[in-house]
Design an enzyme around this catalytic site. Structure first.
Site: not given
Ligand code: 13P
Ligand code: G3H
Ligand code: ZN
Length: 311
Positions: A80, A178-179, A208-210, A257
């Site tokens: 990822d 994300h987050g 992503h970021g879902a 994701n």
């Molecule tokens: P979340 O922070 O919404 O769970 O997104 C995770 C992600 O996109 C990992 O690549």
């Molecule tokens: O998109 C990022 C994922 O949530 C992974 O996060 O890089 O802190 O492992 P990380």
């Molecule tokens: Zn991501």
């Protein structure tokens, strides 16, 4: 069964559902995902970030995933957000079936050039490649929701990017982040943009970021904070609504994701176990509840994405 994400996503695209891609950092997270996937007979993507590789080690994460792949459920082992080309190369060489090269913070031409390079390495080993165009920001990037729009994926640029790189899946920016802090108010995604990209690009699209940042799970977590008088983790967090996820899948998102929802469930479980079993010092007692909560999260996602009975 270990397969590529291309195999998983081609089927998902054809039948109109999405495959959940879950971030794994340790054995407990992987076991929880597999328990849900097994129970609902769903394919899943096991993904490890560069941070996860640093934390647990590529060989350990690969080894436990290979054990999971002995089950009947089709799974892919995916890198990822690979930003470091050496790490991407290493994952390809060491048996990952899929990698994401994330050049989204680079100028378009450089992202394209590097992505093409990765596709060249990956194709020799039959490894799938996901790349990102536009940028999916996070709280750490300190951009407001309206500023985020400047980084949304341009549909015409997406056509050029896909044609020139030969990737297998495209991660797009349509309003997620994300987050846990994705929206100031309601969850709003740019579905018009998604539909425009879908019309022009036939590849599986990735969201992503879902994470949904479940109100119930955050309330449960805050109940513990109020007993301990110590914090209000993720207070005010807002995720993507289930209705928005459903609509995104309907409009062509094939891979979704999820990491933050698992992190919140993990933390809630650990804190609750420590509060309920004040005498406990056995990791199995302390982590057992987290595993159950993370399994519940993954089950709910599988139902939401429509991937039940697709194994
Ligand atoms: P979340 O922070 O919404 O769970 O997104 C995770 C992600 O996109 C990992 O690549
Ligand atoms: O998109 C990022 C994922 O949530 C992974 O996060 O890089 O802190 O492992 P990380
Ligand atoms: Zn991501």
């Amino acid at each position: 069964m270990l397969v590529t994400t291309k195999q998983l996503l081609t089927k998902a695209r054809k039948h109109g559902y999405a495959v959940g891609a879950f971030n794994v950092n340790n054995l407990e997270v992987l076991q929880s995902i597999m328990a849900a996937a097994r129970a609902l007979s769903a394919p899943v993507i096991i993904q490890t970030s560069e941070g996860a590789l640093e934390y647990a080690g590529l060989e350990y994460l690969k080894a436990i995933t290979l054990v999971a792949s002995k089950e009947r459920i089709p799974i892919a082992l995916h890198l990822d957000h690979g930003k470091n080309l050496d790490v991407v190369k290493e994952c390809i060489a060491k048996g990952y079936t899929s990698v994401m090269y994330d050049g989204s913070s680079l100028p378009f031409a450089e992202n394209l050039r590097n992505t093409k390079k990765v596709v060249g390495w990956a194709s020799k080993k039959g490894v799938s490649v996901e790349a990102e165009l536009g940028a999916i920001k996070g709280k750490e990037d300190l951009v407001s929701v309206s500023e985020r729009e400047a980084f949304f994926t341009d549909p015409n640029q997406a056509v050029e990017f896909v044609a020139k790189t030969g990737i297998d899946a495209l991660a797009i920016a349509i309003g997620t982040a994300h987050g846990p802090f994705k929206f100031e108010e309601e969850s709003v995604l740019d579905f018009k943009r998604l539909a425009a990209i879908r019309k022009l690009v036939s590849l599986p699209l990735v969201l992503h970021g879902a994470s949904g940042i479940s109100h119930d799970m955050v309330t449960f977590l805050h109940k513990q904070c109020s007993v301990l008088h110590d914090c209000v983790r993720v207070a005010g967090g807002r995720g993507v609504s289930d209705a928005n996820i459903k609509k995104a899948v309907k409009l062509g998102i094939c891979k979704v994701n999820i990491d933050s929802d698992l992190r919140i469930a993990f933390t809630a479980g650990v804190r609750n176990a420590l509060l309920e079993h004040t005498e406990a010092y056995d990791p199995r007692v302390i982590l057992g509840e987290s595993k159950k909560l993370m399994e519940q999260v993954v089950r709910q996602k599988i139902m939401l994405f429509g991937s039940k009975n697709r194994a």
